[in-house]
Design a protein around this motif. Structure first.
Motif, short mmCIF file in Angstrom:
data_model
loop_
_atom_site.label_atom_id
_atom_site.label_comp_id
_atom_site.label_asym_id
_atom_site.label_seq_id
_atom_site.Cartn_x
_atom_site.Cartn_y
_atom_site.Cartn_z
N TYR A 34 10.11 3.26 -3.86
CA TYR A 34 8.97 3.70 -3.09
C TYR A 34 8.96 5.23 -3.13
O TYR A 34 10.00 5.87 -3.26
CB TYR A 34 9.07 3.21 -1.65
N ARG A 43 0.55 0.96 -12.38
CA ARG A 43 1.00 -0.16 -11.58
C ARG A 43 0.03 -1.32 -11.70
O ARG A 43 -1.17 -1.12 -11.90
CB ARG A 43 1.19 0.24 -10.12
N THR A 54 -0.15 6.46 -6.73
CA THR A 54 -0.63 6.02 -5.44
C THR A 54 -0.77 4.50 -5.40
O THR A 54 -0.74 3.83 -6.44
CB THR A 54 -2.00 6.65 -5.13
N TRP A 55 -0.92 3.98 -4.20
CA TRP A 55 -0.95 2.52 -4.08
C TRP A 55 -2.16 1.93 -4.76
O TRP A 55 -2.13 0.79 -5.22
CB TRP A 55 -0.87 2.09 -2.63
N THR A 63 0.83 -1.20 0.00
CA THR A 63 0.00 0.00 0.00
C THR A 63 0.86 1.26 0.00
O THR A 63 0.52 2.26 0.60
CB THR A 63 -0.94 -0.01 1.20
N THR A 64 1.99 1.18 -0.67
CA THR A 64 2.90 2.32 -0.74
C THR A 64 2.87 2.93 -2.12
O THR A 64 2.83 2.21 -3.12
CB THR A 64 4.33 1.87 -0.41
N SER A 65 2.88 4.24 -2.17
CA SER A 65 3.04 4.90 -3.46
C SER A 65 4.40 4.52 -4.04
O SER A 65 5.37 4.29 -3.32
CB SER A 65 2.97 6.42 -3.30
N SER A 84 -0.73 -4.13 -9.22
CA SER A 84 -0.45 -4.61 -7.86
C SER A 84 -0.44 -6.13 -7.79
O SER A 84 0.31 -6.72 -7.02
CB SER A 84 -1.46 -4.03 -6.88
#
Length: 121
Positions: free
Chosen positions: A98, A72, A52-53, A31-33, A74
């Motif tokens: 990150y 991204r 953003t995540w 949950t990290t940008s 995920s």
């Protein structure tokens, strides 16, 4: 510790496109940008883009806005940077990391090997 592995760089003519990828092993991006950064010869490393995540919001350096797109996946733990209309001044080694809004470039103490992007005139 996460290992960041960038790929997709290469040699391209001005006006061309590239797609960079960044994978992480050892730890999920979670949950990290995440962000892309670059370092041109003789210059300091600089911020390029961040996402953003959730992947629902992105931030860009003014120099690349409208030409680059960060995204991204995920599920695959991968970050992408689509670069269009490349310019010679985009020539640099590109890194992912990150992204922390409170960090300056010097606060990051871990980088991958980066991927070289060279744009010919």
């Amino acid at each position: 510790q996460v290992q960041l592995v960038e790929s997709g760089g290469g040699l391209v003519q001005a006006g061309g496109s590239l797609l960079l990828s960044c994978g992480g092993s050892g730890r999920s991006f979670g949950t990290t940008s995440m962000g892309w950064f670059r370092q041109a010869p003789g210059k300091q490393r600089e911020f390029v883009a961040a996402v953003t995540w959730r992947g629902d919001s992105a931030t860009y350096a003014q120099s690349v806005e409208g030409r680059f797109t960060i995204s991204r996946d995920s599920a695959k733990n991968v970050i992408y940077l689509r670069m269009n209309n490349l310019k010679p001044e985009d020539t640099a080694v590109y890194y992912c990391n990150y992204y922390y809004t409170s960090y300056s470039i010097d606060d990051y103490d871990h980088w991958g090997q980066g991927t070289q992007v060279t744009v010919l005139r």
